[in-house]
Design a protein around this motif. Structure first.
Motif, PDB file in Angstrom:
ATOM      1  N   UNK A   1       8.327  24.757  63.963  1.00  0.00           N
ATOM      2  CA  UNK A   1       8.791  24.717  65.273  1.00  0.00           C
ATOM      3  C   UNK A   1       9.125  26.132  65.756  1.00  0.00           C
ATOM      4  N   UNK A   2       9.065  26.183  67.089  1.00  0.00           N
ATOM      5  CA  UNK A   2       8.803  27.773  67.835  1.00  0.00           C
ATOM      6  C   UNK A   2      10.419  27.826  68.381  1.00  0.00           C
TER       7      UNK A   2
ATOM      8  N   UNK B   1      25.985  26.577  64.534  1.00  0.00           N
ATOM      9  CA  UNK B   1      25.328  25.761  63.513  1.00  0.00           C
ATOM     10  C   UNK B   1      24.267  25.233  64.242  1.00  0.00           C
ATOM     11  N   UNK B   2      22.926  25.328  63.651  1.00  0.00           N
ATOM     12  CA  UNK B   2      21.772  24.785  63.954  1.00  0.00           C
ATOM     13  C   UNK B   2      21.098  24.018  63.099  1.00  0.00           C
ATOM     14  N   UNK B   3      21.145  22.809  63.218  1.00  0.00           N
ATOM     15  CA  UNK B   3      20.787  21.430  62.327  1.00  0.00           C
ATOM     16  C   UNK B   3      19.245  20.945  62.840  1.00  0.00           C
ATOM     17  N   UNK B   4      18.258  21.545  61.907  1.00  0.00           N
ATOM     18  CA  UNK B   4      16.920  21.251  62.452  1.00  0.00           C
ATOM     19  C   UNK B   4      16.616  19.592  61.965  1.00  0.00           C
ATOM     20  N   UNK B   5      17.225  19.218  61.102  1.00  0.00           N
ATOM     21  CA  UNK B   5      17.008  17.710  60.655  1.00  0.00           C
ATOM     22  C   UNK B   5      17.642  16.809  61.685  1.00  0.00           C
ATOM     23  N   UNK B   6      18.948  16.884  62.182  1.00  0.00           N
ATOM     24  CA  UNK B   6      19.324  16.111  63.287  1.00  0.00           C
ATOM     25  C   UNK B   6      18.779  16.651  64.678  1.00  0.00           C
ATOM     26  N   UNK B   7      18.364  17.732  64.726  1.00  0.00           N
ATOM     27  CA  UNK B   7      17.737  18.347  66.103  1.00  0.00           C
ATOM     28  C   UNK B   7      19.036  18.529  66.797  1.00  0.00           C
TER      29      UNK B   7
ATOM     30  N   UNK C   1      16.189  38.474  71.894  1.00  0.00           N
ATOM     31  CA  UNK C   1      15.109  38.806  70.943  1.00  0.00           C
ATOM     32  C   UNK C   1      15.685  38.757  69.374  1.00  0.00           C
ATOM     33  N   UNK C   2      17.053  39.341  69.259  1.00  0.00           N
ATOM     34  CA  UNK C   2      17.488  39.574  67.989  1.00  0.00           C
ATOM     35  C   UNK C   2      17.791  38.164  67.660  1.00  0.00           C
ATOM     36  N   UNK C   3      18.207  37.344  68.307  1.00  0.00           N
ATOM     37  CA  UNK C   3      18.863  35.873  67.815  1.00  0.00           C
ATOM     38  C   UNK C   3      17.534  35.093  67.552  1.00  0.00           C
ATOM     39  N   UNK C   4      16.430  35.344  68.338  1.00  0.00           N
ATOM     40  CA  UNK C   4      15.099  35.013  67.757  1.00  0.00           C
ATOM     41  C   UNK C   4      14.525  35.073  66.499  1.00  0.00           C
ATOM     42  N   UNK C   5      14.871  36.493  66.261  1.00  0.00           N
ATOM     43  CA  UNK C   5      14.247  36.935  64.966  1.00  0.00           C
ATOM     44  C   UNK C   5      15.066  36.638  63.785  1.00  0.00           C
ATOM     45  N   UNK C   6      16.655  36.512  64.035  1.00  0.00           N
ATOM     46  CA  UNK C   6      17.621  35.884  63.091  1.00  0.00           C
ATOM     47  C   UNK C   6      17.148  34.574  62.718  1.00  0.00           C
ATOM     48  N   UNK C   7      16.916  33.701  63.482  1.00  0.00           N
ATOM     49  CA  UNK C   7      16.588  32.309  63.486  1.00  0.00           C
ATOM     50  C   UNK C   7      15.096  32.248  62.623  1.00  0.00           C
ATOM     51  N   UNK C   8      14.184  33.098  63.209  1.00  0.00           N
ATOM     52  CA  UNK C   8      12.954  33.146  62.422  1.00  0.00           C
ATOM     53  C   UNK C   8      13.256  33.226  60.938  1.00  0.00           C
ATOM     54  N   UNK C   9      14.131  34.189  60.667  1.00  0.00           N
ATOM     55  CA  UNK C   9      14.199  34.512  59.160  1.00  0.00           C
ATOM     56  C   UNK C   9      14.889  33.429  58.414  1.00  0.00           C
ATOM     57  N   UNK C  10      16.254  32.957  59.124  1.00  0.00           N
ATOM     58  CA  UNK C  10      17.035  32.178  58.304  1.00  0.00           C
ATOM     59  C   UNK C  10      16.676  30.563  58.368  1.00  0.00           C
ATOM     60  N   UNK C  11      15.793  30.192  59.333  1.00  0.00           N
ATOM     61  CA  UNK C  11      15.487  28.928  59.317  1.00  0.00           C
ATOM     62  C   UNK C  11      13.945  28.638  59.323  1.00  0.00           C
ATOM     63  N   UNK C  12      13.252  29.781  59.064  1.00  0.00           N
ATOM     64  CA  UNK C  12      11.627  29.643  59.094  1.00  0.00           C
ATOM     65  C   UNK C  12      11.025  29.355  60.226  1.00  0.00           C
TER      66      UNK C  12
END
Ligand SMILES: Cc1cc2nc3c(=O)[nH]c(=O)nc-3n(C[C@H](O)[C@H](O)[C@H](O)COP(=O)(O)OP(=O)(O)OC[C@H]3O[C@@H](n4cnc5c(N)ncnc54)[C@H](O)[C@@H]3O)c2cc1C
Length: 270
Positions: free
Chosen positions: A1-2, A152-158, A42-53
């Protein structure tokens, strides 16, 4: 996911000059910076890259020299940087800027699902705060503005749950992905690039997409696609200040009175 960060290159505001005849920015010789709110996006984008792949992308529409903004994003660790640049995009207002950015996000979504788009709450030059919502509307994304915390970011529940910073109160909102989020400064503290990352980014590729890639109707972009134009730019006249308290004779009491007024006017939180 992007996860995508929209970054605008803006003039360093302390040095902005307006051409008195055309009412446009005098761009020659002015230093440019990344719009400060966008550094938080940009910072939040990078944090989510590393925390949620998630895979991260930085996007900017602008002239060729906006590449510098995107190279900074690469130095900080973003996976791809794409500059949307075409003569046809020149003179864009917020509507046509949103059209181009939304088209690029749609195109990215053809090869990989887009989950989140981050924008700054507004720019320090245009200041309209219209582009983020313009993107959300065009793409049919959930729209979350003025966000100061990702709960909270829930990728399963989207779904995503965020806190919005409104005047005098906060609001917790849950929304379905894909979502467009505009951010305020309190969200995070942007990182600085390390020297090795900065050196590596000098060789990294900033992709460039012209209208050949996006295939937008030239009447919907740039000056032709802009239904608004600036008829006059001027600084507001300064109003005379109001003297409160007995400042000269009792500065401590005057400072307390001023603080009370600022708090009463909701201009400071204590
Ligand atoms: C009436 C009008 C006429 C204008 N005419 C011109 C003109 O002739 N020439 C000119 O150069 N500019 C012009 N502008 C400025 C132009 O509209 C803005 O540069 C652009 O549309 C973004 O608007 P904004 O700066 O208010 O962004 P905002 O809506 O305040 O920005 C919010 C967020 O959107 C994202 N964003 C905004 N712009 C970009 C971008 N280009 N790339 C990536 N992300 C972005 C950023 O994350 C930003 O924090 C005009 C603006 C208006 C209102």
């Amino acid at each position: 996911m992007l996860v995508i960060a929209c970054l605008k290159q803006v003039p360093d505001t302390t040095q902005v000059q307006i051409d008195p005849v055309t009412n446009t920015l005098v761009r020659d010789g002015i230093p440019f910076i990344v719009n400060p709110y966008d550094t938080h996006a940009l910072e939040e984008t990078l944090r989510l890259k590393y925390s949620h792949g998630l895979k991260s992308v930085a996007l900017s529409m602008g002239p060729p020299n906006a590449e510098a903004t995107l190279r900074k994003a690469l130095a900080l660790g973003v996976d791809r940087s794409i500059l949307l640049s075409d003569r046809a995009y020149g003179g864009a207002d917020t509507l046509s800027t949103s059209n181009v950015l939304a088209a690029a996000i749609r195109k990215l979504g053809e090869s990989e699902e887009v989950g989140l788009v981050f924008c700054g709450k507004q720019t320090i030059d245009g200041d309209t705060a219209q582009v983020g919502p313009g993107i959300a509307v065009r793409l049919g994304f959930s729209q979350l503005t003025l966000v100061d915390r990702i709960e909270k970011l829930d990728l399963d529940a989207k779904t995503i749950t965020v806190r919005r910073k409104l005047e005098g109160r906060y609001e917790i909102v849950e929304a379905r992905l894909p979502a467009m989020i505009t951010v305020v400064r309190e969200l995070n503290r942007p990182r600085y690039p390390t020297v090795p990352m900065r050196l590596a980014s000098a060789k990294a590729e900033v992709e460039s997409w012209s209208n050949e890639q996006l295939q937008l109707d030239v009447n919907s972009v740039g000056l032709k696609g802009s239904p608004t134009w600036v008829s006059r730019i001027f600084s507001p006249e300064r109003q005379e200040g109001e003297i409160i308290g007995d400042g000269m004779n009792d500065p401590v009491a005057a400072a307390r009175l001023l603080l009370d007024r600022l708090v009463q006017g909701d201009m400071l939180s204590v």
